[in-house]
Design an enzyme around this catalytic site. Structure first.
Site, PDB file in Angstrom:
ATOM      1  N   HIS A 199      -3.416   1.695   1.528  1.00 45.63           N
ATOM      2  CA  HIS A 199      -3.282   2.707   0.432  1.00 45.63           C
ATOM      3  C   HIS A 199      -1.622   3.306   0.451  1.00 45.63           C
ATOM      4  O   HIS A 199      -1.162   3.032   1.618  1.00 45.63           O
ATOM      5  CB  HIS A 199      -4.325   3.961   1.193  1.00 45.63           C
ATOM      6  CG  HIS A 199      -5.624   3.643   0.753  1.00 45.63           C
ATOM      7  ND1 HIS A 199      -6.269   3.935  -0.346  1.00 45.63           N
ATOM      8  CD2 HIS A 199      -6.582   3.286   1.645  1.00 45.63           C
ATOM      9  CE1 HIS A 199      -7.380   3.488  -0.436  1.00 45.63           C
ATOM     10  NE2 HIS A 199      -7.555   3.412   0.630  1.00 45.63           N
TER      11      HIS A 199
ATOM     12  N   ASP B  17       3.825   4.367   9.164  1.00 42.20           N
ATOM     13  CA  ASP B  17       4.292   3.507   7.916  1.00 42.20           C
ATOM     14  C   ASP B  17       4.296   2.046   8.090  1.00 42.20           C
ATOM     15  O   ASP B  17       4.809   1.357   9.139  1.00 42.20           O
ATOM     16  CB  ASP B  17       5.872   3.845   7.214  1.00 42.20           C
ATOM     17  CG  ASP B  17       5.951   3.136   6.226  1.00 42.20           C
ATOM     18  OD1 ASP B  17       5.236   3.273   5.246  1.00 42.20           O
ATOM     19  OD2 ASP B  17       7.311   2.795   5.756  1.00 42.20           O
ATOM     20  N   HIS B  18       3.505   1.343   7.026  1.00 42.89           N
ATOM     21  CA  HIS B  18       3.439  -0.158   7.058  1.00 42.89           C
ATOM     22  C   HIS B  18       2.337  -0.807   8.456  1.00 42.89           C
ATOM     23  O   HIS B  18       2.821  -1.917   8.789  1.00 42.89           O
ATOM     24  CB  HIS B  18       4.749  -1.102   7.018  1.00 42.89           C
ATOM     25  CG  HIS B  18       5.155  -1.046   5.577  1.00 42.89           C
ATOM     26  ND1 HIS B  18       5.739   0.048   5.108  1.00 42.89           N
ATOM     27  CD2 HIS B  18       5.165  -1.740   4.490  1.00 42.89           C
ATOM     28  CE1 HIS B  18       6.226  -0.173   3.716  1.00 42.89           C
ATOM     29  NE2 HIS B  18       6.102  -1.392   3.625  1.00 42.89           N
TER      30      HIS B  18
ATOM     31  N   HIS C  55      -6.277   0.130   6.384  1.00 39.13           N
ATOM     32  CA  HIS C  55      -7.428   0.336   7.056  1.00 39.13           C
ATOM     33  C   HIS C  55      -8.720  -0.210   6.747  1.00 39.13           C
ATOM     34  O   HIS C  55      -8.573  -0.797   5.884  1.00 39.13           O
ATOM     35  CB  HIS C  55      -7.439   2.165   6.977  1.00 39.13           C
ATOM     36  CG  HIS C  55      -8.035   2.671   5.793  1.00 39.13           C
ATOM     37  ND1 HIS C  55      -8.789   3.947   5.665  1.00 39.13           N
ATOM     38  CD2 HIS C  55      -8.409   1.954   4.497  1.00 39.13           C
ATOM     39  CE1 HIS C  55      -9.078   3.930   4.384  1.00 39.13           C
ATOM     40  NE2 HIS C  55      -9.008   2.850   3.868  1.00 39.13           N
TER      41      HIS C  55
HETATM   42 NI    NI Z   1      -9.516   2.617   1.673  1.00 42.95          NI
END
Ligand code: NI
Length: 135
Positions: A42, A80-81, A15
């Site tokens: 993350h 996911d991913h 992100h």
């Molecule tokens: Ni971050």
């Protein structure tokens, strides 16, 4: 007799926290490393909890097999991913902070949980930082 049942899940995602109407300096000041223009990842840890009456027949608050597949289908398979900013429609207009990600997850799951039950979403962005969203 009420109880809370919880299921843990996990996804990795990238992100960037950013407001387009702010200067690069202000974005860096408010969002720090999470504002890196080239994104970063993350390891998100998710705990989804459902609270409600224990069913007399089954002894369950909710069938955990059902909760497990709901989380997989509605959250893990789509997050996911992924790059949250670019690939998840909700975050085209919403900053993907842990607070907002937890809210989006809650909104995606809520329609699939019985109305009489409470839904709680806990999202860890790092092992030490986490958010609780209750709707
Ligand atoms: Ni971050």
């Amino acid at each position: 007799m009420k109880a809370k049942v919880s299921r843990k899940a996990h996804f990795n995602a990238a992100h960037r926290l950013f407001k387009s109407d702010w200067s690069n300096e202000k974005n860096a000041e408010i969002f720090g490393k999470c504002s890196n223009p080239n994104f970063h990842g993350h390891n998100y840890e998710l705990i989804v909890s459902v609270t409600g009456e224990i069913d007399e027949e089954t002894g369950f608050v909710m069938d955990m097999k059902v909760l497990k597949s709901l989380i997989r289908e509605k959250i893990e398979d789509s997050f996911d991913h992924k790059n949250l900013n670019l690939e998840i429609p909700e975050f085209k207009i919403l900053n993907p902070t842990a607070e907002n990600i937890a809210m989006v997850i809650w909104n995606k799951l809520r329609p699939h949980i019985e109305k009489s039950k409470e839904l709680e979403v806990i999202l860890y962005e790092t092992p030490r930082n986490y958010v609780t969203y209750l709707g």
